[in-house]
Design an enzyme around this catalytic site. Structure first.
Site, PDB file in Angstrom:
ATOM      1  N   ASP A   7      35.800  76.795  20.771  1.00 39.75           N
ATOM      2  CA  ASP A   7      35.862  76.384  21.856  1.00 39.75           C
ATOM      3  C   ASP A   7      36.366  75.221  21.302  1.00 39.75           C
ATOM      4  O   ASP A   7      36.251  74.289  20.491  1.00 39.75           O
ATOM      5  CB  ASP A   7      35.009  76.813  22.877  1.00 39.75           C
ATOM      6  CG  ASP A   7      33.832  76.240  23.196  1.00 39.75           C
ATOM      7  OD1 ASP A   7      35.298  76.313  24.542  1.00 39.75           O
ATOM      8  OD2 ASP A   7      33.107  75.348  23.348  1.00 39.75           O
ATOM      9  N   ASP A   9      34.238  72.128  24.742  1.00 44.07           N
ATOM     10  CA  ASP A   9      33.906  71.534  25.063  1.00 44.07           C
ATOM     11  C   ASP A   9      32.203  71.879  24.534  1.00 44.07           C
ATOM     12  O   ASP A   9      31.776  73.033  24.482  1.00 44.07           O
ATOM     13  CB  ASP A   9      33.078  71.161  26.980  1.00 44.07           C
ATOM     14  CG  ASP A   9      34.675  70.620  26.837  1.00 44.07           C
ATOM     15  OD1 ASP A   9      34.521  69.582  26.167  1.00 44.07           O
ATOM     16  OD2 ASP A   9      35.278  71.071  28.671  1.00 44.07           O
ATOM     17  N   ASP A 166      30.061  78.170  21.981  1.00 43.87           N
ATOM     18  CA  ASP A 166      28.267  77.707  21.913  1.00 43.87           C
ATOM     19  C   ASP A 166      28.030  78.487  23.670  1.00 43.87           C
ATOM     20  O   ASP A 166      26.316  77.934  24.045  1.00 43.87           O
ATOM     21  CB  ASP A 166      28.652  76.440  22.281  1.00 43.87           C
ATOM     22  CG  ASP A 166      28.920  75.427  23.732  1.00 43.87           C
ATOM     23  OD1 ASP A 166      30.199  76.500  24.025  1.00 43.87           O
ATOM     24  OD2 ASP A 166      28.464  75.077  24.642  1.00 43.87           O
TER      25      ASP A 166
END
Length: 218
Positions: A7, A9, A166
């Site tokens: 991922d 961001d 996240d």
């Protein structure tokens, strides 16, 4: 070969402030009050239209479109001034993994293609990834399409791939695609949410993350 899918961001890049400011601008563009940061953090990782609809379930499509367009305009202007920074330790981790002969890396992100390409170019990251897939052309996380495309492009079986993210959307997307996932504790969703979504482990920093990935790949 094994495949590590990243991922962006909140995982590799600290874009929290830019996302919060852009969403506030989007809300203002639609004549709506700013939302609490905790609520906005909860939708990071979703594709922008889905994120806006999730934040504003009682509003009409025109309002959703106005918020999304205000977000895009502000984010693009902010990005033209300076890209979001890499988290400390991110590049060292990428370099360490890139040096492994039996490991490939890819990207699966809710960012647009334009935004992803600009960010990778700004940080000189293009050469690290064998595949990059984003919101353009794919259903929003946690649908598995982006991961499945990364697997197809890389020629790696799902049993030999892991997702790093996240948010619970990243972890759930991995599960929907039939691969493992490792969470990171410095992003937008609490570590407990990542564990509940099915993460094998949640790293506290990039040094621990590097070791977790190498242990998984061994």
């Amino acid at each position: 070969m094994k495949l590590v899918i990243w991922d962006i961001d909140g995982t590799l890049v600290d874009s929290h402030a830019m996302i919060m400011e852009a969403m506030a601008a989007g809300m203002a563009a639609a004549g709506l009050p700013e939302l609490p940061h905790r609520k906005v953090s909860g939708i990071v990782g979703l594709s922008l239209p889905v994120a806006v609809e999730t934040l504003l379930p009682g509003h009409d499509p025109a309002t959703h479109a106005a918020v999304a367009e205000g977000y895009r305009v502000h984010y693009s202007a902010a990005r033209a001034m300076a890209e979001s920074p890499l988290f400390p330790g991110a590049r060292d981790c990428l370099d360490r993994l890139a040096a492994l002969d039996d490991l490939l890396m890819a990207v699966a992100t809710g960012k647009s293609r334009r935004g992803l390409d600009a960010l990778l170019a700004a940080h000189g990251l293009e050469g690290y990834f064998t595949a990059t897939h984003c919101a353009d052309g794919h259903l929003s996380k946690p649908a598995p399409g982006m991961i499945l495309s990364c697997l197809n492009d890389s020629g790696v079986d799902a049993t030999r791939a892991v997702m790093i993210g996240d948010t619970s959307f990243d972890i759930l997307m991995a599960g929907n695609a039939g691969i493992k996932a490792i969470g990171v504790a410095w992003g937008h969703h609490p570590a407990g949410d990542l564990t509940a979504a099915g993460a094998l482990a949640v790293a506290r920093d990039f040094s621990e993350l590097s070791q977790l990935i190498e242990d998984w790949a061994a």
